[in-house]
Scaffold this motif. Sequence first.
Motif, short mmCIF file in Angstrom:
data_model
loop_
_atom_site.label_atom_id
_atom_site.label_comp_id
_atom_site.label_asym_id
_atom_site.label_seq_id
_atom_site.Cartn_x
_atom_site.Cartn_y
_atom_site.Cartn_z
N TRP A 197 -5.25 1.15 1.21
CA TRP A 197 -6.00 1.43 1.21
C TRP A 197 -7.31 2.72 1.58
N LYS A 198 -6.39 4.03 2.25
CA LYS A 198 -6.96 4.73 2.63
C LYS A 198 -6.77 5.75 1.90
N PHE B 259 -8.34 5.35 -0.72
CA PHE B 259 -9.41 5.56 -1.70
C PHE B 259 -10.41 4.96 -1.83
N SER B 260 -10.46 4.23 -0.53
CA SER B 260 -11.76 3.90 0.39
C SER B 260 -11.89 3.65 1.89
N TRP B 261 -13.66 4.47 2.50
CA TRP B 261 -13.35 3.88 3.57
C TRP B 261 -13.52 2.60 3.88
N LEU B 262 -13.29 1.97 3.61
CA LEU B 262 -13.22 0.65 3.83
C LEU B 262 -11.99 -0.09 4.11
N CYS B 263 -10.66 0.85 4.32
CA CYS B 263 -10.29 0.80 4.07
C CYS B 263 -9.92 -0.46 6.13
N HIS C 94 -9.31 9.25 2.80
CA HIS C 94 -10.19 8.33 3.30
C HIS C 94 -10.31 7.69 4.28
N ARG D 296 -15.15 10.33 6.52
CA ARG D 296 -16.90 10.62 5.42
C ARG D 296 -18.34 11.07 6.22
#
Length: 296
Positions: A132-133, A135-139, A198, A203
């Motif tokens: 996840w890290k 492609f997304s900071w929601l990781c 990410h 970010r």
Amino acid sequence: MNKILEFTHLVRLSHSLFAMPFAIGSMWVAANGFRDMSAFETARIIVLIVLCMVTARNSAMSFNRIADAKFDAENPRTAKRHLPAGRLSRKSVMAFLALNGILFVVFAWMLQPLAGALAFPVWLLLLSYSYWKRFSWLCHWFLGFAIGMSPLGAWIAVRGEFAVFPIFLLFILMLWMGGFDIIYATQDIEIDRKQGLHSVPARFGLEKSLRIALASHLAMLVLCVVFGFFWNMGWIWWAITGLMTAAIVYIHLFRKSNDLDAMNRDFFLANVAISALVMIGLIVWICMGGDVNELY
């Protein structure tokens, strides 16, 4: 013996203290305090759930070390981890991953048919958090969600069904661990940016990230309040929620040191304390006359 110690260090066994208490508390409520079960059945369920927790976490952590080996080697903070430093071979870690995955599925089948049927998809979901890290900071919250599945899994292992009660626990743990992981990631702001990874700190920067972590923890407390009212958890839950609030407010707002290493250490201790408090609250609620059948 040295190899065994290396593998326990690889998966950071001490971090099991974050999710294990949530799972035990959920299990205790699902089993209604084991009031109607024999000593053998009680022991069987407890042992198998603990083994599922350990093997699932071993799988996730070992896969994370394999997936992130390249990034770890380029990060001064993580360059001494087992794979970059050559303390363990890639093949041995892959074998450890496979063994724990097989054992997790077997133990789940031994508990409940539904738990067994869900075990392999859940295992794949646990492994996926390592990516996840990229492609997304929601990781951070996905990691929290993966860890948060432990109380839901324990519930299903006992009762063979889904329920709203453990799903609340899942999101409480997700918000808590997501906030903590943001704070942990502040150590790697520059290297994450350099590597194109990410994260919330990469970010938004340090100050905004700490505020986002605080917001995640405050949302967790709101969910704890809703949880307590919704199921009429009684004074023990409110006492524990008060202690959790005090710990979060102190660490976020009143601690004097701005040292990130000290902050991470404080949050590690807070993680263990909050997890233990939730477990105690759930077990005491059942022991004081709470009834799982009233939750439906």
